[in-house]
Motif scaffolding. Sequence first.
Motif, PDB file in Angstrom:
ATOM      1  N   VAL A 221      41.832  42.785  31.213  1.00 51.74           N
ATOM      2  CA  VAL A 221      41.479  41.341  31.644  1.00 51.74           C
ATOM      3  C   VAL A 221      40.756  41.615  32.892  1.00 51.74           C
ATOM      4  N   TRP A 222      39.532  41.144  32.938  1.00 55.06           N
ATOM      5  CA  TRP A 222      38.557  41.243  33.996  1.00 55.06           C
ATOM      6  C   TRP A 222      39.091  40.437  35.284  1.00 55.06           C
ATOM      7  N   VAL A 223      39.000  41.036  36.704  1.00 55.38           N
ATOM      8  CA  VAL A 223      39.724  40.369  37.752  1.00 55.38           C
ATOM      9  C   VAL A 223      38.375  40.297  38.646  1.00 55.38           C
ATOM     10  N   ALA A 224      38.238  38.842  39.152  1.00 55.20           N
ATOM     11  CA  ALA A 224      36.959  38.739  40.039  1.00 55.20           C
ATOM     12  C   ALA A 224      37.409  39.193  41.272  1.00 55.20           C
ATOM     13  N   GLU A 225      36.645  39.523  42.326  1.00 46.61           N
ATOM     14  CA  GLU A 225      36.690  39.817  43.758  1.00 46.61           C
ATOM     15  C   GLU A 225      37.371  38.420  44.331  1.00 46.61           C
ATOM     16  N   ALA A 226      38.648  38.488  45.075  1.00 45.20           N
ATOM     17  CA  ALA A 226      39.301  37.658  45.719  1.00 45.20           C
ATOM     18  C   ALA A 226      38.630  36.948  46.932  1.00 45.20           C
ATOM     19  N   THR A 227      38.590  35.618  47.108  1.00 46.51           N
ATOM     20  CA  THR A 227      38.377  35.166  48.400  1.00 46.51           C
ATOM     21  C   THR A 227      39.659  34.940  49.018  1.00 46.51           C
ATOM     22  N   THR A 228      39.615  35.085  50.463  1.00 47.24           N
ATOM     23  CA  THR A 228      40.843  34.911  51.327  1.00 47.24           C
ATOM     24  C   THR A 228      40.642  34.038  52.418  1.00 47.24           C
ATOM     25  N   THR A 229      41.833  33.303  52.916  1.00 53.03           N
ATOM     26  CA  THR A 229      41.383  32.428  54.006  1.00 53.03           C
ATOM     27  C   THR A 229      43.112  32.349  54.623  1.00 53.03           C
ATOM     28  N   VAL A 238      42.430  33.603  46.446  1.00 55.48           N
ATOM     29  CA  VAL A 238      41.934  32.927  45.013  1.00 55.48           C
ATOM     30  C   VAL A 238      41.089  33.986  44.240  1.00 55.48           C
ATOM     31  N   THR A 239      41.497  34.089  42.845  1.00 51.04           N
ATOM     32  CA  THR A 239      40.609  35.105  42.008  1.00 51.04           C
ATOM     33  C   THR A 239      40.576  34.249  40.856  1.00 51.04           C
ATOM     34  N   GLU A 240      39.597  34.702  39.825  1.00 48.82           N
ATOM     35  CA  GLU A 240      39.619  34.286  38.332  1.00 48.82           C
ATOM     36  C   GLU A 240      39.842  35.521  37.509  1.00 48.82           C
ATOM     37  N   LEU A 241      40.498  35.311  36.246  1.00 49.55           N
ATOM     38  CA  LEU A 241      40.943  36.104  35.458  1.00 49.55           C
ATOM     39  C   LEU A 241      40.226  35.751  34.138  1.00 49.55           C
ATOM     40  N   VAL A 242      39.413  36.887  33.379  1.00 50.51           N
ATOM     41  CA  VAL A 242      38.913  36.567  32.266  1.00 50.51           C
ATOM     42  C   VAL A 242      39.225  37.596  31.180  1.00 50.51           C
ATOM     43  N   PRO A 243      40.144  37.097  30.250  1.00 54.36           N
ATOM     44  CA  PRO A 243      40.282  37.951  29.313  1.00 54.36           C
ATOM     45  C   PRO A 243      39.177  38.293  28.246  1.00 54.36           C
ATOM     46  N   PRO A 244      39.230  39.416  27.339  1.00 51.59           N
ATOM     47  CA  PRO A 244      38.309  39.654  26.440  1.00 51.59           C
ATOM     48  C   PRO A 244      37.946  38.751  25.562  1.00 51.59           C
ATOM     49  N   GLN A 245      38.885  37.414  25.064  1.00 50.97           N
ATOM     50  CA  GLN A 245      38.555  36.492  24.208  1.00 50.97           C
ATOM     51  C   GLN A 245      37.860  35.523  25.073  1.00 50.97           C
TER      52      GLN A 245
END
Length: 275
Positions: A221-229, A238-245
């Motif tokens: 699962v690809w994990v995006a760089e998180a934004t923080t406040t 907050v991050t986004e998770l992108v699986p191979p499919q």
Amino acid sequence: MPRSSAYLRAMTRLCLALVLALTTAPALATTQEDVLSARLRTGWQMEGGRHMAALDLSMAPGWKTYWRSPGDAGIPPAFDWSGSRNVRSVRIHWPAPSVFELNGMQTIGYHKQLILPLEVTPIDPAQPVSLAVKVDLGVCDKICLPATFALQSGLTAPGAPDPGITAALANRAATAGEAGVTHVGCTIDPIADGLRLTARLRLPDPGVPEVVAFETADPEVWVAEATTTRQGHDLVAVTELVPPQGAPFALDRSGVTVTILAAGKAVEISGCPAP
């Protein structure tokens, strides 16, 4: 396959960094031996027959290597212990890493020296233990090099105290309880090609910028760089998770690890329960 906006931004930054690296590369060739040396520290035997050893990496000035979750453009290390004898398992104790910024990209890792403690559990504590490892990792300065090396050493009992290993163990990430985390709540929203994960973490404000790194149980699962406040007493990441499919999926909340990095220290939270 469709990709989220966070994924596309990360790929754009990665391509830019590669172009900059090529245009700024030195005229003379740089080899692995020029920038990296590695050895095994054999350490000491622990209770129950376990052994504490360490991988010791030294890097040339300006060069760095990466943490287990290296960020947008880092290269995660890979370890192969299959050449070991009388070894049941090896547990890595990661010291708190540093956060680096280069060409607009955030990476996480170590510079100058990394002593990486290795807790070795033998199959039979009464028999000799031989620890062997093949390591693939990346080392970077203005350019990046893939590095590969193999090390092997016997771990004899009782061994001897090693101040370097002891210091690295003391620099581990604090647990949620040790860091004063009083609440963890995570919401999950589907996006076109995966999930958006929002974590609300209640813990003392260190008074300096905080970086949050998410990891899932599935390394694919690809994990995006998180934004923080900071919102009052809460840190919101907050991050986004992108699986191979490339589609929404069922996330194992118990397999999520949240690491907070600030002021050279780390806090590691296991699990990401619903609010």
